[in-house]
Design a protein around this motif. Sequence first.
Motif, short mmCIF file in Angstrom:
data_model
loop_
_atom_site.label_atom_id
_atom_site.label_comp_id
_atom_site.label_asym_id
_atom_site.label_seq_id
_atom_site.Cartn_x
_atom_site.Cartn_y
_atom_site.Cartn_z
N LYS A 35 0.84 -1.19 0.00
CA LYS A 35 0.00 0.00 0.00
C LYS A 35 0.88 1.25 0.00
N LEU A 36 0.29 2.34 -0.46
CA LEU A 36 1.00 3.61 -0.50
C LEU A 36 0.36 4.56 0.51
N TYR A 37 1.18 5.09 1.42
CA TYR A 37 0.69 5.99 2.48
C TYR A 37 1.15 7.42 2.17
N VAL A 38 0.17 8.29 1.94
CA VAL A 38 0.45 9.71 1.80
C VAL A 38 0.05 10.36 3.13
N SER A 39 1.04 10.72 3.91
CA SER A 39 0.79 11.25 5.26
C SER A 39 0.96 12.76 5.25
N LEU A 40 -0.16 13.47 5.51
CA LEU A 40 -0.15 14.93 5.53
C LEU A 40 -0.25 15.39 6.97
N GLN A 41 0.71 16.21 7.39
CA GLN A 41 0.73 16.67 8.78
C GLN A 41 -0.41 17.67 9.04
N ASP A 42 -0.82 17.72 10.27
CA ASP A 42 -1.93 18.56 10.72
C ASP A 42 -1.76 20.02 10.29
N LYS A 43 -0.51 20.54 10.41
CA LYS A 43 -0.29 21.95 10.12
C LYS A 43 -0.47 22.30 8.64
N LEU A 44 -0.37 21.28 7.75
CA LEU A 44 -0.58 21.54 6.32
C LEU A 44 -2.06 21.62 5.99
N LEU A 45 -2.91 20.96 6.79
CA LEU A 45 -4.32 20.83 6.42
C LEU A 45 -5.28 21.66 7.27
N SER A 98 -5.51 24.47 14.47
CA SER A 98 -5.60 23.68 15.69
C SER A 98 -7.06 23.51 16.12
N GLY A 99 -7.44 22.22 16.35
CA GLY A 99 -8.79 21.92 16.83
C GLY A 99 -9.86 22.06 15.77
N SER A 100 -9.49 22.32 14.50
CA SER A 100 -10.47 22.54 13.44
C SER A 100 -10.54 21.35 12.51
N ALA A 101 -11.68 21.16 11.83
CA ALA A 101 -11.85 20.13 10.82
C ALA A 101 -12.13 20.75 9.47
N THR A 102 -11.79 22.03 9.32
CA THR A 102 -11.96 22.73 8.05
C THR A 102 -10.61 22.77 7.33
N VAL A 103 -10.56 22.26 6.11
CA VAL A 103 -9.31 22.21 5.36
C VAL A 103 -8.92 23.62 4.93
N ASN A 104 -7.67 23.99 5.25
CA ASN A 104 -7.22 25.33 4.88
C ASN A 104 -6.75 25.36 3.42
N GLN A 105 -6.34 26.57 2.98
CA GLN A 105 -6.01 26.75 1.57
C GLN A 105 -4.80 25.91 1.15
N ASP A 106 -3.76 25.85 1.99
CA ASP A 106 -2.58 25.04 1.65
C ASP A 106 -2.97 23.57 1.51
N GLY A 107 -3.82 23.12 2.39
CA GLY A 107 -4.26 21.74 2.32
C GLY A 107 -5.06 21.47 1.05
N LYS A 108 -5.93 22.43 0.68
CA LYS A 108 -6.72 22.25 -0.54
C LYS A 108 -5.82 22.17 -1.76
N GLU A 109 -4.78 22.98 -1.79
CA GLU A 109 -3.87 22.95 -2.93
C GLU A 109 -3.14 21.61 -3.01
N ALA A 110 -2.68 21.09 -1.87
CA ALA A 110 -1.99 19.79 -1.85
C ALA A 110 -2.94 18.67 -2.27
N LEU A 111 -4.16 18.71 -1.75
CA LEU A 111 -5.14 17.68 -2.10
C LEU A 111 -5.53 17.76 -3.58
N ARG A 113 -12.18 15.27 10.54
CA ARG A 113 -11.14 15.69 9.60
C ARG A 113 -11.08 14.74 8.39
N ALA A 114 -11.18 13.44 8.65
CA ALA A 114 -11.17 12.49 7.54
C ALA A 114 -12.37 12.71 6.63
N THR A 115 -13.53 12.97 7.22
CA THR A 115 -14.74 13.19 6.44
C THR A 115 -14.63 14.47 5.62
N ALA A 116 -14.02 15.52 6.20
CA ALA A 116 -13.86 16.78 5.48
C ALA A 116 -13.00 16.59 4.23
N ILE A 117 -11.93 15.81 4.35
CA ILE A 117 -11.06 15.57 3.21
C ILE A 117 -11.78 14.71 2.16
#
Length: 278
Positions: free
Chosen positions: A151-161, A164-177, A217-221
């Motif tokens: 399997k291939l694991y793409v691990s994105l750290q919390d600070k990229l997505l 703190s304490g939020s489940a809303t994907v930020n702009q940097d995270g949206k660009e990476a996704l 957070r998983a559901t948001a992504i």
Amino acid sequence: MKIKVIIGSFLIGVSVIGSCVPQKKYHEVNIRNAEMMRSLRDTEDQLDSAFQKLADMRQSNAELEENLVAERQEKAELEARLDRAMSTSSSVRQELTEKEQRLSEQQQRLDLLQNLLDEQRSVMENLKATIDKALVQYRSDELQINEQDGKLYVSLQDKLLFSSGSATVNQDGKEALAKLAVVLNNSPEIQIMVEGHTDSVPIRGRFEDNWELSTARATAIVRLLTGTLSVAPERVIAAGRSFYEPKASNESADGRAKNRRTEIILTPRLNELFQLLN
């Protein structure tokens, strides 16, 4: 016995004759009588020898007949053993043929399985190379790509997505996704699982606990991938793991930072493999 009677009678006859003939003739008769006696004894000896030879031949013949019976019995036993051996050999050949057939079929399955595994491995290697290239701009403390157990694991750290304490994907995270989604849409045979992970620090705010935060957070992504980024929904699974699968110790700030992550796990379709194994 008859010979001895004959001899006795002959001697009596000679005695009678001896009393009636002259002395010279009597002497000649005695000489002939002695010669006949010797001849008779030789004949008797020859007869005894012949009888003994006959007895020996009868004994030898009886022994030969016994040996012949034994040899016939041994031959019959050998023929019976040969028949059993031939029957067993036929059964063994049949069994070997069936085993060879099964072995050939199993080898074909193994070859096919190996080909499928090699094909899947090649697919995952190419996918990793493509994702590496697509996400090359991100640092290792923001994003990591690892292959494990096929399997291939793409691990994105919390600070990229997330904040703190939020489940809303930020702009940097949206660009990476978005960059990742391009690769995923070009690889429709790949299954996708999105796993949210947190550290062990209890959550405060709108989420009840770390389970809820990791799942949100998983559901948001997943919603972002299947909505805006057009990844087929049937390919995607969302899961929250809370802090129960840490990558590092939660006793240090650095360890907790590594544990706050979202892993996008990419798996090749295994339908053909499962069918082959079953």
